[in-house]
Design a protein around this motif. Structure first.
Motif, PDB file in Angstrom:
ATOM      1  N   LEU A 101       0.811  -1.216   0.000  1.00 37.88           N
ATOM      2  CA  LEU A 101       0.000   0.000   0.000  1.00 37.88           C
ATOM      3  C   LEU A 101       0.844   1.265   0.000  1.00 37.88           C
ATOM      4  O   LEU A 101       0.588   2.188  -0.768  1.00 37.88           O
ATOM      5  N   ILE A 102       1.859   1.315   0.865  1.00 33.90           N
ATOM      6  CA  ILE A 102       2.610   2.568   1.045  1.00 33.90           C
ATOM      7  C   ILE A 102       4.071   2.466   0.638  1.00 33.90           C
ATOM      8  O   ILE A 102       4.813   3.440   0.764  1.00 33.90           O
ATOM      9  N   GLY A 103       4.484   1.308   0.132  1.00 36.18           N
ATOM     10  CA  GLY A 103       5.904   1.113  -0.178  1.00 36.18           C
ATOM     11  C   GLY A 103       6.405   1.896  -1.369  1.00 36.18           C
ATOM     12  O   GLY A 103       7.605   2.127  -1.507  1.00 36.18           O
ATOM     13  N   LYS A 104       5.499   2.308  -2.254  1.00 37.96           N
ATOM     14  CA  LYS A 104       5.896   3.070  -3.434  1.00 37.96           C
ATOM     15  C   LYS A 104       5.094   4.369  -3.469  1.00 37.96           C
ATOM     16  O   LYS A 104       4.026   4.436  -4.097  1.00 37.96           O
ATOM     17  N   PRO A 105       5.601   5.401  -2.777  1.00 41.98           N
ATOM     18  CA  PRO A 105       4.844   6.660  -2.639  1.00 41.98           C
ATOM     19  C   PRO A 105       4.390   7.266  -3.963  1.00 41.98           C
ATOM     20  O   PRO A 105       3.293   7.817  -4.049  1.00 41.98           O
ATOM     21  N   LYS A 106       5.217   7.159  -5.003  1.00 41.18           N
ATOM     22  CA  LYS A 106       4.847   7.769  -6.281  1.00 41.18           C
ATOM     23  C   LYS A 106       3.653   7.066  -6.915  1.00 41.18           C
ATOM     24  O   LYS A 106       2.923   7.667  -7.711  1.00 41.18           O
ATOM     25  N   ASN A 107       3.456   5.801  -6.570  1.00 42.26           N
ATOM     26  CA  ASN A 107       2.346   5.037  -7.136  1.00 42.26           C
ATOM     27  C   ASN A 107       1.187   4.864  -6.151  1.00 42.26           C
ATOM     28  O   ASN A 107       0.286   4.066  -6.393  1.00 42.26           O
ATOM     29  N   LEU A 108       1.245   5.594  -5.052  1.00 39.50           N
ATOM     30  CA  LEU A 108       0.225   5.449  -4.020  1.00 39.50           C
ATOM     31  C   LEU A 108      -1.143   5.888  -4.537  1.00 39.50           C
ATOM     32  O   LEU A 108      -1.286   6.973  -5.089  1.00 39.50           O
ATOM     33  N   LYS A 109      -2.117   5.029  -4.368  1.00 39.72           N
ATOM     34  CA  LYS A 109      -3.487   5.377  -4.718  1.00 39.72           C
ATOM     35  C   LYS A 109      -4.159   5.930  -3.461  1.00 39.72           C
ATOM     36  O   LYS A 109      -4.573   5.173  -2.573  1.00 39.72           O
ATOM     37  N   VAL A 129       3.080   8.462   8.529  1.00 39.82           N
ATOM     38  CA  VAL A 129       1.834   9.063   8.999  1.00 39.82           C
ATOM     39  C   VAL A 129       1.217   9.808   7.825  1.00 39.82           C
ATOM     40  O   VAL A 129       1.920  10.493   7.071  1.00 39.82           O
ATOM     41  N   SER A 130      -0.087   9.667   7.658  1.00 39.21           N
ATOM     42  CA  SER A 130      -0.744  10.358   6.545  1.00 39.21           C
ATOM     43  C   SER A 130      -2.143  10.781   6.955  1.00 39.21           C
ATOM     44  O   SER A 130      -2.655  10.386   8.016  1.00 39.21           O
ATOM     45  N   THR A 131      -2.748  11.558   6.120  1.00 41.09           N
ATOM     46  CA  THR A 131      -4.184  11.776   6.199  1.00 41.09           C
ATOM     47  C   THR A 131      -4.810  10.881   5.136  1.00 41.09           C
ATOM     48  O   THR A 131      -4.190   9.919   4.685  1.00 41.09           O
ATOM     49  N   ALA A 132      -6.016  11.175   4.707  1.00 41.19           N
ATOM     50  CA  ALA A 132      -6.664  10.387   3.659  1.00 41.19           C
ATOM     51  C   ALA A 132      -6.998  11.314   2.494  1.00 41.19           C
ATOM     52  O   ALA A 132      -6.487  12.442   2.409  1.00 41.19           O
ATOM     53  N   ASN A 133      -7.838  10.857   1.593  1.00 40.69           N
ATOM     54  CA  ASN A 133      -8.260  11.686   0.465  1.00 40.69           C
ATOM     55  C   ASN A 133      -9.380  12.608   0.940  1.00 40.69           C
ATOM     56  O   ASN A 133     -10.532  12.187   1.074  1.00 40.69           O
ATOM     57  N   LEU A 134      -9.035  13.871   1.203  1.00 35.99           N
ATOM     58  CA  LEU A 134      -9.997  14.814   1.780  1.00 35.99           C
ATOM     59  C   LEU A 134     -10.803  15.522   0.691  1.00 35.99           C
ATOM     60  O   LEU A 134     -10.258  15.890  -0.353  1.00 35.99           O
ATOM     61  N   PRO A 135     -12.095  15.741   0.928  1.00 34.95           N
ATOM     62  CA  PRO A 135     -12.942  16.427  -0.055  1.00 34.95           C
ATOM     63  C   PRO A 135     -12.813  17.939   0.046  1.00 34.95           C
ATOM     64  O   PRO A 135     -13.791  18.658   0.226  1.00 34.95           O
TER      65      PRO A 135
END
Length: 353
Positions: free
Chosen positions: A111-119, A341-347
């Protein structure tokens, strides 16, 4: 990626909130804050274990987190309450925080191992409830989801209602929760006391004066109004200052306006305008507590730009908030510190964190 929900329950404070603290009045900034839950996700690798928790399973981890959460809620009791929209207050009757145990069918690295390809949309699958599920009497003010990945790694998603907490408050809560978790591992008996202070600021109520480094170059076929806003943490900037870990919504927006034509917007112009806006905001903070009614007008004006966000086609808005100084990477619940640490997809249109 498939997320399976294993259990859901409400976690109540380990001690009942006394009747004298049942009504938590909201401030002007609380009411002006967005109707949303703000997500913070902490990611932990499965191989990091302390000597005290070696061999911890997903079940034992969740049990530990739920018990320590209950202990933390004794201090942060408004998070276990419910928002009463018509009364402009939080009913702190210990209705409980929402806790979800889940498992994910992929590895954490997938999920997070490839930041450039992170969905980014996939991160929302780790959240315990929708970001917009807020302000109804049945909506919890705090929701947590612990998601265990196939590799043994896990994510702790914490969602706090913006009606009662800004990101500084969320950071303070997570830090305190982690402390309770470690005390619990050590087997130390706790004295539970309540220090979630209701500020006596009448009707009143982040970041340093750092201009966002993003390079902006908005272009169009016609001149358009352009506005950027940046959050300003006012705790230590008031006169007298408040503790940096004071809870609540204690922030204002500083804004700068410009116009974008066919050649776009010059970056140095935005830097100068936003820097000036932040300086004016810092000066206003020094006077807020002494201005009374005039101070309320300053607060209301700081949030007035949000009305323009409801007018598509008339304004391009950029909203910046810097969370980099909050100690999220120190949040050790007993199995080591988070690797990300991250947030999510915010509207939020053109929002940048």
């Amino acid at each position: 990626m498939k997320v399976e929900l294993l259990s859901r329950e409400l976690i109540k404070p380990c001690t009942s909130t006394p009747p004298s603290l049942r009504d938590y009045p909201l401030s002007l900034v609380d009411e002006l804050s967005p109707t949303m839950n703000t997500p913070t996700i902490l990611y932990y690798p499965g191989e990091v274990q302390s000597s005290d928790t070696k061999g911890a399973t997903s079940n034992s981890r969740c049990k530990h987190l739920k018990e320590s959460l209950s202990n933390a809620l004794a201090k942060f009791y408004p998070f276990a309450g419910r928002y009463m929209k018509g009364s402009y207050m939080i009913d702190c009757s210990d209705q409980g925080a929402y806790f979800v145990d889940a498992k994910v069918d992929v590895r954490l690295h997938d999920l997070i191992g490839k930041p450039k390809n992170l969905k980014v949309d996939l991160l929302n699958c780790l959240l315990p409830s929708p970001i917009g599920a807020a302000d109804e009497v049945t909506d919890p003010l705090l929701a947590v989801q612990v998601s265990t990945f196939s590799c043994g790694g896990y994510a702790i998603a914490v969602m706090t209602s913006h009606r009662v907490a800004d990101m500084s408050t969320t950071s303070t809560f997570i830090k305190d929760w982690a402390i309770h978790a470690n005390i619990l591992l050590e087997g130390v008996q706790e004295d539970h006391f309540r220090t979630f202070t209701c500020l006596e600021l009448g009707s009143f109520f982040s970041r340093e004066e750092n201009v966002p480094s993003s390079l902006w170059n908005f272009k169009g076929n016609m001149t358009r109004g352009f506005l950027i806003a940046q959050t300003l943490n006012i705790r230590e900037r008031l006169n007298p200052p408040l503790p940096k870990d004071q809870c609540g919504n204690l922030y204002l927006f500083t804004t700068a306006q410009s116009y974008a034509g066919e050649k776009g917007v010059e970056l140095h112009t935005l830097v100068e305008q936003l820097s000036g806006s932040v300086r004016r905001g810092l000066e206003s903070c020094k006077m807020l507590l002494s201005l009374k009614d005039e101070g309320q007008k300053i607060v209301a004006q700081a949030f007035s730009f949000t009305n323009t966000l409801r007018e598509p086609g008339t304004l391009i808005a950029g909203i910046f908030s810097d969370w980099s100084r909050f100690p999220f990477y120190e949040a050790d619940f007993g199995w080591g510190k988070p690797i990300w640490v991250s947030t999510a997809n915010l509207p939020i249109r053109n929002g940048t964190i």
